[in-house]
Design a protein around this motif. Sequence first.
Motif, PDB file in Angstrom:
ATOM      1  N   THR A  41       0.812  -1.260  -0.084  1.00 50.82           N
ATOM      2  CA  THR A  41      -0.010   0.045   0.095  1.00 50.82           C
ATOM      3  C   THR A  41       0.836   1.154  -0.091  1.00 50.82           C
ATOM      4  O   THR A  41       1.873   1.372   0.859  1.00 50.82           O
ATOM      5  CB  THR A  41      -1.074   0.037   1.130  1.00 50.82           C
ATOM      6  N   ARG A 148      -2.850  -7.696   7.941  1.00 52.09           N
ATOM      7  CA  ARG A 148      -3.880  -7.601   6.755  1.00 52.09           C
ATOM      8  C   ARG A 148      -5.182  -8.295   7.562  1.00 52.09           C
ATOM      9  O   ARG A 148      -6.479  -7.922   7.296  1.00 52.09           O
ATOM     10  CB  ARG A 148      -3.667  -8.432   5.525  1.00 52.09           C
ATOM     11  N   ASP A 153      -2.990  -2.509   6.590  1.00 50.04           N
ATOM     12  CA  ASP A 153      -2.278  -2.651   5.254  1.00 50.04           C
ATOM     13  C   ASP A 153      -0.964  -2.284   5.677  1.00 50.04           C
ATOM     14  O   ASP A 153      -0.628  -1.546   6.663  1.00 50.04           O
ATOM     15  CB  ASP A 153      -2.814  -1.788   4.143  1.00 50.04           C
ATOM     16  N   ARG A 186      -5.406   1.392   3.996  1.00 50.57           N
ATOM     17  CA  ARG A 186      -5.312   1.883   2.589  1.00 50.57           C
ATOM     18  C   ARG A 186      -6.552   2.854   2.077  1.00 50.57           C
ATOM     19  O   ARG A 186      -7.551   3.066   2.835  1.00 50.57           O
ATOM     20  CB  ARG A 186      -5.546   0.793   1.414  1.00 50.57           C
TER      21      ARG A 186
END
Length: 205
Positions: A41, A148, A153, A186
């Motif tokens: 990311t 995750r 991220d 993100r």
Amino acid sequence: MKRIILALALAGLLASCSEKTPAVKEEKIDFETVVSQRRSTRNFDPSAKISAEQISEIIAVAQNAPSWRNFEPARYHVVLSEEKLTAAKALLLGNAERVSGAAAIVVTSFVKGLSGFRDNGEPVDALGNGWGAYDCGLANSYFVLAARAAGFDTLIMGGRDAAGLRSLLGIPETEEIMTAIAVGVRASEPRIPERPALEEVVKIY
């Protein structure tokens, strides 16, 4: 006890999310989904935060990674405070702008002279501390997957001022600095790169 059952650890991660972090997920996340959703990311939501407790739980999962003789040489230097976070991001060279909205920077390192070494301090082969780097990489892979699964991220960065980070965070010379990992949420969907065909990377004998 370092042998943490992965499912319980991930459940704890999900349950501990705060208002500014991703919403708690009721359903179980299967491994394939975690792997497929984990992307590098480069655009983080600056309003999303992560707590010391949450990042500690992610690291607890990463401790399940295999290592040479279970030495677990990987170390994590977690930057959360606003002042040090700003300073750490400035030491990430070309990555600084990409991670400007990240909630945390985790500098990973490994203790030299453990993995790949005999009890008398002699390396077992020519790779030497390369085994420490290998073990640290394994732990880092567990770390980003656990992040995750918890709704966060990451971006693993090789571009960093290692000497500057060592000075900023007081990392001892007995540790080799490997990488810096940005952690956050993100702000846009990362690009999904094409993977090479299996026949290009696999040989079955």
